[in-house]
Enzyme design. Structure first.
Site, PDB file in Angstrom:
ATOM      1  N   LYS A  54       0.840  -1.206   0.000  1.00 25.06           N
ATOM      2  CA  LYS A  54       0.000   0.000   0.000  1.00 25.06           C
ATOM      3  C   LYS A  54       0.871   1.251   0.000  1.00 25.06           C
ATOM      4  O   LYS A  54       0.637   2.192  -0.750  1.00 25.06           O
ATOM      5  CB  LYS A  54      -0.947  -0.024   1.211  1.00 25.06           C
ATOM      6  CG  LYS A  54      -2.064  -1.037   1.043  1.00 25.06           C
ATOM      7  CD  LYS A  54      -2.850  -1.307   2.313  1.00 25.06           C
ATOM      8  CE  LYS A  54      -3.876  -2.405   2.043  1.00 25.06           C
ATOM      9  NZ  LYS A  54      -4.572  -2.885   3.243  1.00 25.06           N
ATOM     10  N   GLN A  98      -4.710  -1.567   9.558  1.00 25.82           N
ATOM     11  CA  GLN A  98      -4.687  -2.866   8.871  1.00 25.82           C
ATOM     12  C   GLN A  98      -5.458  -3.929   9.669  1.00 25.82           C
ATOM     13  O   GLN A  98      -5.272  -4.077  10.864  1.00 25.82           O
ATOM     14  CB  GLN A  98      -3.229  -3.301   8.644  1.00 25.82           C
ATOM     15  CG  GLN A  98      -3.061  -4.557   7.837  1.00 25.82           C
ATOM     16  CD  GLN A  98      -3.561  -4.435   6.386  1.00 25.82           C
ATOM     17  OE1 GLN A  98      -3.402  -3.394   5.745  1.00 25.82           O
ATOM     18  NE2 GLN A  98      -4.181  -5.484   5.886  1.00 25.82           N
ATOM     19  N   ASP A 121     -11.021   3.155   4.317  1.00 26.34           N
ATOM     20  CA  ASP A 121     -11.326   1.722   4.257  1.00 26.34           C
ATOM     21  C   ASP A 121     -12.843   1.480   4.289  1.00 26.34           C
ATOM     22  O   ASP A 121     -13.307   0.379   4.000  1.00 26.34           O
ATOM     23  CB  ASP A 121     -10.689   1.002   5.461  1.00 26.34           C
ATOM     24  CG  ASP A 121      -9.666  -0.040   5.024  1.00 26.34           C
ATOM     25  OD1 ASP A 121      -9.616  -0.344   3.824  1.00 26.34           O
ATOM     26  OD2 ASP A 121      -8.927  -0.532   5.893  1.00 26.34           O
TER      27      ASP A 121
END
Ligand code: NAP
Length: 296
Positions: A54, A98, A121
């Site tokens: 990422k 994450q 997200d």
């Protein structure tokens, strides 16, 4: 007619090229660099790889990125404080923690603390609610990537029967909800299956579009797929492979070799949804930046 292989690497490269131009224009016109913070708690090897990918993707297209590594003993309070700090940071427009987080961390509390304006997200309950009722918000990257893949391949889900295998908050539920919306690129008739679903193969073999997100290596065989269906494989599973240097290989939830000859189109894994997820994360960071600064 042969099976069309939906190549997520090519589609995501196009998206990233467009974003790179957009980021350059934002910098030149407004002196702002969209920024993403990626927080990793602990040292799960797969998560470390994802975080590295990422951050590298941000660098490739000119996004500012900040990697924040926290010890796996870091407590909930410490992580919440870090999120509060990033929520206030003007250089950061997107915050990603994450997943999966260590078991002593309550993921929902963490996702809820991220400012919805920076929730790239899309896991904050506000973002999930916006998705559900179909109003503007940041959409979760993997489901968003699946829809973009269909769009880029010229597959219109309108009126089609989509069967989603899996009901997680990360993939199954949001992808089903996005495809159900009364909107362009959606308008599907959606069935969601899970581990308690009876007669699974009977249901999946009625799908015009089958989306597999269960985390079971090569679970979907040809007997579960209708001839001429479109199959999107979200699964990413490590299986032992003594012949590879790493000792493992990655496979999807679909038995690609056996299923692909039956399909009109199929996305492989790896090389399908994975790269799309990263592209949509970058897209969401640019979108968040534009919204925060009123540039839309
Ligand atoms: P998850 O949270 O473990 O959820 C799995 C879902 O599949 C659950 O709803 C479960 O049902 C269902 N399921 C499991 N076994 C099943 C079976 N035999 N038959 C029917 N349903 C079954 O997983 P996830 O986070 O959604 O991820 C799914 C897969 O996608 C994983 O391989 C993951 O690595 C991959 N993934 C890939 C990306 C990417 O960027 N490419 C992103 C996210 C996830 P219950 O609810 O009844 O337990």
């Amino acid at each position: 007619m042969g099976t069309h292989i939906i190549d997520g690497r090519i589609i995501s490269a196009d998206i990233k090229a467009g974003l790179e131009k957009e980021i350059r224009a934002i910098k030149e016109k407004h002196g702002i660099t969209p920024g993403l913070a990626v927080v990793l708690v602990g040292n799960d090897p797969a998560s470390e790889v994802y975080v590295k990918m990422k951050v590298r993707s941000c660098e490739q297209i000119g996004l500012y990125s900040r990697k924040i590594l926290m010890d796996d003993k870091a407590g909930q309070k410490e992580l919440l404080e870090k999120i509060d700090e990033l929520n206030q940071d003007p250089k950061i427009h997107g915050i990603l923690v994450q997943h999966p987080m260590p078991s002593h961390i309550d993921e929902n509390k963490i996702f809820s603390r991220i400012d919805p304006a920076k929730d790239v997200d899309g896991f904050n309950p506000i973002s999930a609610g916006q998705l559900m009722i179909g109003i503007e918000g940041l959409k979760p990257c993997t489901p968003y990537g699946v829809l973009k893949m269909l769009e880029a391949t010229g597959i219109d889900p309108a009126g089609q029967h989509v069967v989603v295998l899996g009901r997680s908050n990360i993939v199954g539920k949001p992808v089903a909800m996005m495809l159900l919306q009364k909107a362009a690129g959606a308008d599907a008739t959606v069935t969601i299956c899970h581990s308690r679903t009876r007669n699974l193969a009977e249901i999946t073999s009625r799908a015009d579009i089958l989306i597999a997100a269960i985390g079971r290596p090569e679970f979907v065989g040809p007997e579960m797929v209708k001839k001429g269906a479109v199959v999107i494989d979200v699964g990413t599973n490590r299986v032992d492979d003594p012949s590879s240097e790493k000792g493992y290989k990655l496979v999807g939830d679909v038995d690609f070799e056996a299923v692909s000859p039956k399909c009109k189109a199929i996305s492989p894994s790896p090389g399908g949804v994975g790269p799309m997820t990263i592209a949509m994360l970058l897209h969401n960071t640019v979108t968040a930046c534009k919204r925060i600064h009123g540039l839309e």
